[in-house]
Design a protein around this motif. Sequence first.
Motif, PDB file in Angstrom:
ATOM      1  N   LEU A 158       0.697  -0.979  -0.088  1.00 12.64           N
ATOM      2  CA  LEU A 158       0.226  -0.221   0.278  1.00 12.64           C
ATOM      3  C   LEU A 158       1.459   1.106   0.223  1.00 12.64           C
ATOM      4  N   ARG A 159       1.801   0.896  -0.415  1.00 10.60           N
ATOM      5  CA  ARG A 159       3.164   2.132  -0.126  1.00 10.60           C
ATOM      6  C   ARG A 159       3.041   2.949   0.763  1.00 10.60           C
ATOM      7  N   TRP A 160       2.184   2.278   2.353  1.00 11.59           N
ATOM      8  CA  TRP A 160       2.043   3.243   3.385  1.00 11.59           C
ATOM      9  C   TRP A 160       3.661   3.449   4.405  1.00 11.59           C
ATOM     10  N   SER A 161       3.927   4.586   5.377  1.00 12.94           N
ATOM     11  CA  SER A 161       4.912   4.740   5.609  1.00 12.94           C
ATOM     12  C   SER A 161       4.475   3.922   6.986  1.00 12.94           C
ATOM     13  N   ALA A 162       5.493   3.244   7.770  1.00 11.88           N
ATOM     14  CA  ALA A 162       5.671   2.778   8.872  1.00 11.88           C
ATOM     15  C   ALA A 162       4.799   3.716  10.022  1.00 11.88           C
ATOM     16  N   ALA A 163       4.151   4.862   9.641  1.00  7.34           N
ATOM     17  CA  ALA A 163       3.743   5.511  10.629  1.00  7.34           C
ATOM     18  C   ALA A 163       1.960   5.436  10.547  1.00  7.34           C
ATOM     19  N   GLU A 164       2.288   5.518   8.698  1.00  8.18           N
ATOM     20  CA  GLU A 164       0.530   5.020   8.251  1.00  8.18           C
ATOM     21  C   GLU A 164       0.533   3.579   8.251  1.00  8.18           C
ATOM     22  N   VAL A 165       1.138   2.988   8.342  1.00  4.96           N
ATOM     23  CA  VAL A 165       1.194   1.460   8.755  1.00  4.96           C
ATOM     24  C   VAL A 165      -0.137   1.379  10.007  1.00  4.96           C
ATOM     25  N   GLY A 166       0.604   1.960  11.724  1.00  7.24           N
ATOM     26  CA  GLY A 166       0.943   2.628  12.625  1.00  7.24           C
ATOM     27  C   GLY A 166      -0.636   3.002  12.980  1.00  7.24           C
ATOM     28  N   ILE A 167      -1.158   3.673  12.354  1.00 15.95           N
ATOM     29  CA  ILE A 167      -2.897   4.142  11.512  1.00 15.95           C
ATOM     30  C   ILE A 167      -3.346   3.201  11.264  1.00 15.95           C
ATOM     31  N   ALA A 168      -2.659   2.681  10.568  1.00 19.10           N
ATOM     32  CA  ALA A 168      -4.188   1.775  10.005  1.00 19.10           C
ATOM     33  C   ALA A 168      -4.339   0.839  10.586  1.00 19.10           C
ATOM     34  N   VAL A 169      -3.790   0.320  10.889  1.00 18.12           N
ATOM     35  CA  VAL A 169      -3.328  -0.816  12.467  1.00 18.12           C
ATOM     36  C   VAL A 169      -4.201  -0.775  13.540  1.00 18.12           C
TER      37      VAL A 169
ATOM     38  N   ARG B 258      -5.214 -10.836   8.252  1.00 17.90           N
ATOM     39  CA  ARG B 258      -5.500 -11.302   6.133  1.00 17.90           C
ATOM     40  C   ARG B 258      -5.005 -11.616   5.820  1.00 17.90           C
ATOM     41  N   SER B 259      -4.619 -12.176   4.486  1.00 13.33           N
ATOM     42  CA  SER B 259      -3.674 -13.365   3.565  1.00 13.33           C
ATOM     43  C   SER B 259      -3.372 -12.417   2.977  1.00 13.33           C
ATOM     44  N   LYS B 260      -2.174 -12.347   2.812  1.00 14.65           N
ATOM     45  CA  LYS B 260      -1.683 -11.332   1.767  1.00 14.65           C
ATOM     46  C   LYS B 260      -1.946 -11.064   0.009  1.00 14.65           C
ATOM     47  N   ASP B 261      -2.903 -12.638  -0.387  1.00 11.08           N
ATOM     48  CA  ASP B 261      -3.255 -12.308  -1.544  1.00 11.08           C
ATOM     49  C   ASP B 261      -4.229 -11.435  -1.062  1.00 11.08           C
ATOM     50  N   THR B 262      -5.290 -12.055  -0.215  1.00 11.23           N
ATOM     51  CA  THR B 262      -6.274 -10.885   0.048  1.00 11.23           C
ATOM     52  C   THR B 262      -6.485  -9.478   0.110  1.00 11.23           C
ATOM     53  N   LEU B 263      -5.040  -8.436   0.756  1.00  6.73           N
ATOM     54  CA  LEU B 263      -5.055  -7.429   1.427  1.00  6.73           C
ATOM     55  C   LEU B 263      -4.166  -6.964  -0.457  1.00  6.73           C
ATOM     56  N   GLN B 264      -3.587  -7.812  -1.207  1.00  6.19           N
ATOM     57  CA  GLN B 264      -2.795  -6.932  -2.626  1.00  6.19           C
ATOM     58  C   GLN B 264      -4.301  -6.848  -3.425  1.00  6.19           C
ATOM     59  N   SER B 265      -5.756  -8.041  -3.692  1.00  3.20           N
ATOM     60  CA  SER B 265      -6.636  -7.862  -4.654  1.00  3.20           C
ATOM     61  C   SER B 265      -7.192  -6.365  -3.604  1.00  3.20           C
ATOM     62  N   LYS B 266      -7.365  -6.402  -3.066  1.00  2.00           N
ATOM     63  CA  LYS B 266      -8.248  -4.892  -2.418  1.00  2.00           C
ATOM     64  C   LYS B 266      -7.822  -3.747  -1.918  1.00  2.00           C
ATOM     65  N   SER B 267      -6.477  -3.778  -2.122  1.00  2.00           N
ATOM     66  CA  SER B 267      -5.755  -2.929  -2.101  1.00  2.00           C
ATOM     67  C   SER B 267      -5.543  -2.332  -3.354  1.00  2.00           C
ATOM     68  N   GLU B 268      -5.445  -3.338  -4.298  1.00  2.00           N
ATOM     69  CA  GLU B 268      -5.455  -3.018  -6.159  1.00  2.00           C
ATOM     70  C   GLU B 268      -6.633  -2.553  -6.763  1.00  2.00           C
ATOM     71  N   PHE B 269      -8.069  -2.831  -6.223  1.00  3.86           N
ATOM     72  CA  PHE B 269      -8.925  -2.644  -6.371  1.00  3.86           C
ATOM     73  C   PHE B 269      -9.381  -0.792  -5.920  1.00  3.86           C
ATOM     74  N   LEU B 270      -9.371  -0.691  -4.199  1.00  2.00           N
ATOM     75  CA  LEU B 270      -9.716   0.511  -4.119  1.00  2.00           C
ATOM     76  C   LEU B 270      -8.434   1.483  -4.547  1.00  2.00           C
ATOM     77  N   VAL B 271      -7.192   1.410  -4.837  1.00  2.00           N
ATOM     78  CA  VAL B 271      -6.357   1.786  -5.703  1.00  2.00           C
ATOM     79  C   VAL B 271      -6.121   2.681  -7.258  1.00  2.00           C
ATOM     80  N   SER B 272      -6.432   1.601  -7.728  1.00  6.63           N
ATOM     81  CA  SER B 272      -6.965   1.600  -9.234  1.00  6.63           C
ATOM     82  C   SER B 272      -8.134   1.670  -9.986  1.00  6.63           C
ATOM     83  N   GLU B 273      -8.819   1.221  -9.228  1.00  8.87           N
ATOM     84  CA  GLU B 273     -10.592   1.242  -9.418  1.00  8.87           C
ATOM     85  C   GLU B 273     -11.203   2.337  -8.822  1.00  8.87           C
ATOM     86  N   VAL B 274     -11.132   2.389  -7.417  1.00 12.74           N
ATOM     87  CA  VAL B 274     -12.103   3.418  -6.801  1.00 12.74           C
ATOM     88  C   VAL B 274     -11.413   4.554  -6.942  1.00 12.74           C
TER      89      VAL B 274
END
Length: 387
Positions: free
Chosen positions: A262-273, A282-298
């Motif tokens: 998700l191209r997050w900084s350490a601080a952004e990871v901390g906020i998200a988690v 969550r599995s890596k595949d699940t996170l990747q598919s969701k992040s691609e949809f949110l960034v590319s399509e939404v």
Amino acid sequence: MLRLRECVVSHLLSSPSNSATSPLRHLLSATASAPISPNPSGFAVEEYLVATCGLTRAQAIKASPKLAHLKNPDKPNAVLAFLSGLGLSGAAAAAAVVAKDPRLLCAKVDKTLAPKAVGLAGIGLSRLEIARLVSLGPECFRSRHIVSKLHYYHPLFGSFHNFLRAYERSSYLLSRDLDTTIKPNVAFLHECGLAACDIVKLVMYRRGILTTNPGRLRAMVACAEGIGVPRASGMFRQAMYAVAFQSTDKIATKVDYLKTTLRWSAAEVGIAVSKAPMLLRRSKDTLQSKSEFLVSEVGLEPTLIAHRSIVLTVTLEGRVRPRYYVLKFLKENGLVDRELSFYTAVSTPEKYFMNKYICPHKKAAPHLAEDYATACIGEIPTNFLFR
């Protein structure tokens, strides 16, 4: 047995409810009338297990060495009568219990089993509940501490039904020591701000939480705090779900993956988690598919996703994608005069989503509800094929 029956009957007659005690009367009556067979020479344990207890031949071969000392069927017959009195009279029910714990057939009904049934009835368990407990953990039922443990667990879990649900997931609840393991863990979780209902929910989803070594539980709490969720936070229970029984190396690997994907900084990871601790599950595949949809399509920026990370914990196919299509359909067809919040639409409960985004447009878009339902099962209806 006669003295036991007299004491039990006296206890039952002093009870205000005859309906609640009749099953135990039946139980003790059935036990007392168990047939006593003459001592045969060379009692065939394996054949008894197959013919009388209903075990398969393979189960009987496995169980018979544990009963090799039996010289006659007197004790087993009495135990089977006891089980029948509880309601475990069917061949399959009795066979399941004996297969789990063949040594139950060696227990003394009058000194071991019946007193426990009476004790459990005394703390409010019905005959059927006692039967369920026996069927789930016959070995634990033979323990001398079973009544005192259930006496402790009953108010903690709020109901015996809740306890059974937890026990089905973690049989160690009845084998771990209360004073050295269970009670210290419960006390520590209370110190962390979790009420009894929170602890029960935690146990339901993360078996082993109460039965683990107290030192390990403290390490889990420290780990939850380490990902940015303090004990006083409303997300603390979620954080415990996320980190329970995960190694620090595994958590660190998942954090690094979030940074990269998700191209997050350490601080952004901390906020998200801290806002959605279950990201760590969550599995890596699940996170990747969701992040691609949110960034590319939404079209969401990674920084915004970090602050609204709950969108990464809900299902892509069953919720995120279908609801995005509904919002886009409403906008494309001029059915809304303002910008709709994608985050609100995704995070809201299903009933609220239907009432706010689907039902008001029944006349203008009569097929919207059907199209939304179709999208929720992974198909894309024609109306949702946007240019």
